[in-house]
Design an enzyme around this catalytic site. Structure first.
Site, PDB file in Angstrom:
ATOM      1  N   HIS A 114      -6.126  35.986  55.206  1.00 52.20           N
ATOM      2  CA  HIS A 114      -5.222  37.135  55.353  1.00 52.20           C
ATOM      3  C   HIS A 114      -5.777  38.343  54.616  1.00 52.20           C
ATOM      4  CE1 HIS A 114      -4.241  35.595  51.387  1.00 52.20           C
ATOM      5  NE2 HIS A 114      -3.632  36.734  51.110  1.00 52.20           N
ATOM      6  N   ASP A 149      -3.985  41.413  52.183  1.00 53.45           N
ATOM      7  CA  ASP A 149      -2.714  41.676  51.505  1.00 53.45           C
ATOM      8  C   ASP A 149      -2.029  42.881  52.144  1.00 53.45           C
ATOM      9  OD1 ASP A 149      -3.344  39.605  49.821  1.00 53.45           O
ATOM     10  OD2 ASP A 149      -3.940  40.869  48.133  1.00 53.45           O
TER      11      ASP A 149
END
Length: 332
Positions: A218, A220
């Site tokens: 991912h 952030d």
């Protein structure tokens, strides 16, 4: 709710529940470049040559999306205390942790839990977590701050006092790096009203660490993330099409550029794509603080960075709408 800590304590060396086992294309055992530690930029915050520090922050934010800072003026005993009370909370009895569980009906992510975002293919990360806001005072909900250990609140507030200085210095450097006045970027991001959201990630030992991930890949959502790790290796970054372990640097803070900073800089600064792995024998814990906008705050490319030759690369939207789309895997 199924908690990973409970699964870990009940698991054996024969098997782990299928819901944690990643497809081969995602398994760290297959996808990590072994034998190489990624040496992301290390920046000495105490260097008297401020121009050099500024330039290093700017370059790392553009080319890496992450860096580590040393000599950051947060005393080691303050960080040790933060780590100690967080570890103690996760080592408390399960029923005590559940007192802080997040409400499944709530839109807030604050509280103790396991699931954070929509899970693709029903696969879970090997991690439990605790979220709570530590700044600004008007946004804090102390219901999610553990009462035990009794020094939990004091340790977090002491850490926050020093953290403000790090946040200010990062924003000033990144502001000047974009050609702005030193306070312009912070003001454009929401100034002293920016949310400081603490998360504790707790990754218990896993008998088959090569098959699972702690937190899946991912970027952030924040402007920036300031992370304190413990000394168990686990952070990985995606670089040149491959996953690498990020070298652990004792007493360093790990800085991630997040989505909102990439958006506000109109792509000049890059959010880092990263994930975490877990250990067979040791517990990994990390303490990121996400510096992010208030829910209703609108973030888009800064007007000074947009012109005919450089159109906006991102939409302007309220942070709460951005976060909702991201967590539910809806295209932005």
């Amino acid at each position: 709710m199924l908690r990973v800590q409970t699964v870990a304590s009940n698991s054996n060396d024969v098997a782990i529940p299928d819901m944690f086992v990643r497809p081969e294309t995602e398994q760290p055992g297959f996808t990590t470049v072994h034998g190489v530690k990624l040496e992301v930029p290390i920046i000495d915050f105490s260097n008297p040559d401020e121009g050099k520090v500024l330039n290093e922050i700017m370059e790392a934010s553009k080319k890496w999306g992450m860096f580590q800072i040393v000599n950051h003026e947060i005393p080691s005993h303050v960080i040790s205390k933060l780590q100690s009370v967080g570890k103690e909370f996760f080592e408390s009895p399960q029923e005590e942790k559940e007192l802080y569980a997040k409400d499944p009906e709530s839109k807030s992510i604050e509280g103790y839990g396991t699931k954070l975002q929509k899970e693709l293919n029903g696969k879970k990360g090997w991690v439990d977590h605790l979220f709570h806001i530590i700044w600004p005072l008007s946004s804090i909900n102390y219901r999610f701050w553990p009462k035990n250990p009794p020094s939990y609140r004091e340790a977090n507030e002491e850490y926050l006092k020093y953290l403000h200085g790090v946040v200010d210095k990062l924003f000033k450097s990144m502001s000047i790096g974009l050609g702005f006045e030193e306070n312009e970027l912070k003001e454009a991001a929401g100034g002293d009203d920016m949310i400081h959201l603490l998360k504790i990630n707790y990754y218990p030992p896993c008998p088959f660490p090569d098959l699972v991930v702690g937190v899946p890949p991912h970027t952030d959502m924040s402007y920036i993330t300031i992370l304190v790790p413990n000394d168990v290796q686990g952070l990985q970054a995606f670089r040149d099409g491959h996953w690498y372990d990020v070298k652990y640097v004792p007493n360093a803070l790990v800085i991630h550029i997040g989505d909102q900073m990439e958006i506000m800089s109109n792509g000049k600064y890059k959010a880092v794509f990263h994930r975490t792995t877990v250990s067979k024998d040791e517990t990994r814990i990390s303490w990121p603080v996400f510096i992010e906008p208030q829910p209703e705050y609108e973030v888009g490319p800064h007007p000074k960075l947009v012109n005919e030759n450089n159109p906006p690369k991102y939409k302007t939207k309220k942070y709460k709408d951005y976060a909702y789309c991201k967590l539910n895997k809806i295209p932005q």
